[in-house]
Design a protein around this motif. Structure first.
Motif, PDB file in Angstrom:
ATOM      1  N   THR A 175       0.809  -1.216   0.000  1.00 40.63           N
ATOM      2  CA  THR A 175       0.000   0.000   0.000  1.00 40.63           C
ATOM      3  C   THR A 175       0.841   1.265   0.000  1.00 40.63           C
ATOM      4  N   THR A 176       1.872   1.309   0.839  1.00 46.63           N
ATOM      5  CA  THR A 176       2.752   2.483   0.882  1.00 46.63           C
ATOM      6  C   THR A 176       4.198   2.028   0.877  1.00 46.63           C
ATOM      7  N   THR A 177       5.091   2.954   0.518  1.00 42.17           N
ATOM      8  CA  THR A 177       6.496   2.584   0.365  1.00 42.17           C
ATOM      9  C   THR A 177       7.197   2.310   1.688  1.00 42.17           C
ATOM     10  N   ASN A 178       6.621   2.730   2.803  1.00 40.25           N
ATOM     11  CA  ASN A 178       7.295   2.516   4.094  1.00 40.25           C
ATOM     12  C   ASN A 178       6.556   1.514   4.982  1.00 40.25           C
ATOM     13  N   THR A 179       5.766   0.643   4.331  1.00 43.76           N
ATOM     14  CA  THR A 179       5.033  -0.378   5.073  1.00 43.76           C
ATOM     15  C   THR A 179       5.335  -1.758   4.512  1.00 43.76           C
ATOM     16  N   VAL A 180       5.673  -2.689   5.400  1.00 44.67           N
ATOM     17  CA  VAL A 180       5.809  -4.078   4.972  1.00 44.67           C
ATOM     18  C   VAL A 180       4.441  -4.535   4.464  1.00 44.67           C
ATOM     19  N   PRO A 181       4.361  -5.008   3.230  1.00 43.35           N
ATOM     20  CA  PRO A 181       3.056  -5.330   2.646  1.00 43.35           C
ATOM     21  C   PRO A 181       2.342  -6.459   3.384  1.00 43.35           C
ATOM     22  N   ALA A 182       1.046  -6.249   3.600  1.00 43.93           N
ATOM     23  CA  ALA A 182       0.243  -7.256   4.288  1.00 43.93           C
ATOM     24  C   ALA A 182      -0.483  -8.174   3.329  1.00 43.93           C
ATOM     25  N   ASP A 183      -0.567  -7.814   2.063  1.00 43.24           N
ATOM     26  CA  ASP A 183      -1.249  -8.695   1.115  1.00 43.24           C
ATOM     27  C   ASP A 183      -0.739  -8.435  -0.295  1.00 43.24           C
ATOM     28  N   GLY A 184      -1.035  -9.364  -1.164  1.00 46.39           N
ATOM     29  CA  GLY A 184      -0.652  -9.257  -2.571  1.00 46.39           C
ATOM     30  C   GLY A 184      -1.460 -10.241  -3.392  1.00 46.39           C
ATOM     31  N   THR A 185      -1.446 -10.036  -4.676  1.00 52.05           N
ATOM     32  CA  THR A 185      -2.166 -10.936  -5.585  1.00 52.05           C
ATOM     33  C   THR A 185      -1.401 -11.072  -6.891  1.00 52.05           C
ATOM     34  N   PHE A 186      -1.570 -12.192  -7.543  1.00 51.68           N
ATOM     35  CA  PHE A 186      -1.142 -12.304  -8.933  1.00 51.68           C
ATOM     36  C   PHE A 186      -2.040 -13.305  -9.653  1.00 51.68           C
ATOM     37  N   SER A 187      -2.136 -13.133 -10.957  1.00 48.40           N
ATOM     38  CA  SER A 187      -2.966 -13.986 -11.788  1.00 48.40           C
ATOM     39  C   SER A 187      -2.095 -14.975 -12.553  1.00 48.40           C
ATOM     40  N   VAL A 188      -2.698 -16.090 -12.917  1.00 49.52           N
ATOM     41  CA  VAL A 188      -1.969 -17.155 -13.598  1.00 49.52           C
ATOM     42  C   VAL A 188      -2.792 -17.647 -14.775  1.00 49.52           C
ATOM     43  N   ASP A 189      -2.141 -17.750 -15.930  1.00 47.44           N
ATOM     44  CA  ASP A 189      -2.751 -18.295 -17.142  1.00 47.44           C
ATOM     45  C   ASP A 189      -2.089 -19.636 -17.442  1.00 47.44           C
ATOM     46  N   VAL A 190      -2.913 -20.701 -17.507  1.00 47.77           N
ATOM     47  CA  VAL A 190      -2.410 -22.053 -17.751  1.00 47.77           C
ATOM     48  C   VAL A 190      -2.985 -22.561 -19.066  1.00 47.77           C
ATOM     49  N   ARG A 191      -2.130 -23.137 -19.922  1.00 55.16           N
ATOM     50  CA  ARG A 191      -2.570 -23.731 -21.186  1.00 55.16           C
ATOM     51  C   ARG A 191      -2.015 -25.155 -21.261  1.00 55.16           C
ATOM     52  N   VAL A 192      -2.896 -26.118 -21.569  1.00 54.74           N
ATOM     53  CA  VAL A 192      -2.500 -27.529 -21.542  1.00 54.74           C
ATOM     54  C   VAL A 192      -3.080 -28.260 -22.747  1.00 54.74           C
ATOM     55  N   ARG A 193      -2.401 -29.324 -23.141  1.00 54.98           N
ATOM     56  CA  ARG A 193      -2.878 -30.134 -24.254  1.00 54.98           C
ATOM     57  C   ARG A 193      -3.796 -31.267 -23.815  1.00 54.98           C
ATOM     58  N   THR A 194      -3.693 -31.692 -22.565  1.00 50.66           N
ATOM     59  CA  THR A 194      -4.463 -32.840 -22.114  1.00 50.66           C
ATOM     60  C   THR A 194      -5.161 -32.551 -20.796  1.00 50.66           C
ATOM     61  N   VAL A 195      -6.231 -33.293 -20.563  1.00 52.69           N
ATOM     62  CA  VAL A 195      -6.936 -33.171 -19.293  1.00 52.69           C
ATOM     63  C   VAL A 195      -6.028 -33.563 -18.135  1.00 52.69           C
ATOM     64  N   ALA A 196      -5.180 -34.581 -18.347  1.00 54.10           N
ATOM     65  CA  ALA A 196      -4.276 -35.019 -17.283  1.00 54.10           C
ATOM     66  C   ALA A 196      -3.365 -33.886 -16.834  1.00 54.10           C
ATOM     67  N   GLU A 197      -2.858 -33.109 -17.778  1.00 52.83           N
ATOM     68  CA  GLU A 197      -2.008 -31.984 -17.424  1.00 52.83           C
ATOM     69  C   GLU A 197      -2.805 -30.884 -16.732  1.00 52.83           C
ATOM     70  N   GLN A 198      -4.026 -30.656 -17.171  1.00 54.76           N
ATOM     71  CA  GLN A 198      -4.864 -29.651 -16.514  1.00 54.76           C
ATOM     72  C   GLN A 198      -5.097 -30.030 -15.056  1.00 54.76           C
ATOM     73  N   GLU A 199      -5.333 -31.310 -14.808  1.00 56.45           N
ATOM     74  CA  GLU A 199      -5.562 -31.777 -13.443  1.00 56.45           C
ATOM     75  C   GLU A 199      -4.277 -31.735 -12.619  1.00 56.45           C
TER      76      GLU A 199
END
Length: 380
Positions: free
Chosen positions: A226-250
């Motif tokens: 939130t601010t430059t002088n605060t140890v961050p209390a939370d964060g987020t990131f998004s992930v995009d996954v692409r697979v050829r098989t259901v086994a890999e998706q699982e």
């Protein structure tokens, strides 16, 4: 097939802009698509509005559905795109926003079905939100696919006119990091740094990729603090996954959900999941054999195939166990890009191939796939 009529229809559809996010524009586009289809097929479609998004469905003949022909009329192009990218035909190339993906394919579908001697058992479904992940139409697509013996998807072809016999499945995740705030200068040791935890988790997530199996796991949008002088209390990131098989998706799904925190006191919460199952080659094999034989009979060039990373509604139809052939639409290139275009010389032949394939499937139905592949993830 009359090339002039195919071009006239494509110009008409491209001339009505239909960005997925503008529901009013999509509704107007549906009117234009419905008018063209009604004129060519001799019957008006059912207009299906789900959460404000307009879809069209033609059920041809009194019998049960046996062949599903599938397309979409929404595009990625914002209103006003025609002002700088007008629809033109010059030197054998048609250009314009949405022409390749996939308004020319819709026109091909109308003409192919109109040319059939018997259309009983054909369902043509044209959705209005494919470009944003089919959030309202997924169940509609899956239900229609379950009722049919085959699904033919009029998405644009791959390079050189190749049919799309494999599409990667897609999973989308949001990773939430929990830490503990403290003053970054006075007592950083009292905090749990969500940015540091996020960095470790990003590396761990990226490490789940498997190049040999064609699996990509890509961290994308990220943020923390939130601010430059605060140890961050939370964060987020998004992930995009692409697979050829259901086994890999699982495999990737299980591994993501099992990720442990790196820092003492940190938490990791995984949201999201599988969005579209893969369209595996087995789902296309029997239809591909038929299409190749018919292309040879028609004197068309030998059909080639491609596996692609992008998903379509063909992922859903294959996922519920319906044999699916994708990329039957226009030949060209530049989808979603400034150079989007259609090579007009291929329109008549590809349309005739579609007509022949539908007729063959009505006369000689396919067996369903052995195992439905559909995942339960919500479309996004």
């Amino acid at each position: 097939m009359d090339l002039a009529l195919l071009l006239d229809g494509t110009r008409a559809l491209v001339g009505c802009e239909s960005p997925s996010s503008d529901l009013a524009a999509v509704a107007v586009s549906a009117d234009v698509v419905a008018a063209l289809g009604t004129r060519l097929l001799g019957v008006a479609p059912e207009r299906i509005v789900l959460s404000g998004v307009t879809h069209l469905r033609w059920r041809l003949g009194p019998g049960p559905s046996r062949v599903l022909v599938l397309g979409h009329h929404d595009t990625v192009w914002p209103l006003g795109s025609l002002a700088t990218r007008p629809c033109t035909v010059e030197g054998g190339v048609l250009r314009g926003p949405g022409c390749f993906d996939m308004k020319a394919g819709l026109v091909m579908a109308f003409h192919a079905l109109a040319a059939l001697d018997d259309r009983d058992g054909v369902t043509l479904l044209v959705t209005g939100d494919e470009e944003v992940g089919s959030p309202t139409s997924r169940a509609l697509v899956e239900d229609e696919a379950r009722a049919a013996g085959a699904a033919l998807v009029l998405e644009a072809s791959a390079e050189g006119g190749a049919l799309k016999t494999e599409r990667k499945g897609v999973s989308l995740y949001d990773v939430r990091i929990g830490g503990r705030a403290s003053h970054a200068g006075l007592e950083p040791e009292s905090g749990v740094n969500a940015t540091v935890e996020l960095a470790h988790q990003v590396l761990a997530v990226a490490g789940l990729a498997d190049e040999a199996r064609g699996t990509t796991v890509t961290p994308t949008v990220a943020g923390s603090g939130t601010t430059t002088n605060t140890v961050p209390a939370d964060g987020t990131f998004s992930v995009d996954v692409r697979v050829r098989t259901v086994a890999e998706q699982e495999r990737v799904d299980a591994a993501l959900r099992a990720l442990p925190p790196y820092l003492p006191g940190a938490t990791v919460t995984i949201g999201g999941g599988p969005n579209r199952p893969p369209l595996e080659a087995a789902a296309s094999a029997a239809l591909l054999d038929r299409a190749r034989a018919l292309a040879a009979d028609l004197g068309l060039p030998a059909l080639t195939t491609a596996g692609v990373g992008g998903a379509s509604d063909g992922n859903f139809t294959a996922g519920v166990g319906t044999p699916t052939l994708d990329g039957l639409g226009a030949v060209g290139g530049g989808a979603h890009a400034d150079d989007e275009h259609v090579l007009v010389e291929h329109l008549p032949g590809r349309t005739e191939l579609l007509r022949a394939l539908v007729a063959d499937l009505l006369a000689h139905p396919l067996a369903p796939l052995a195992t439905p592949l559909a995942t339960s993830g919500k479309a996004r």
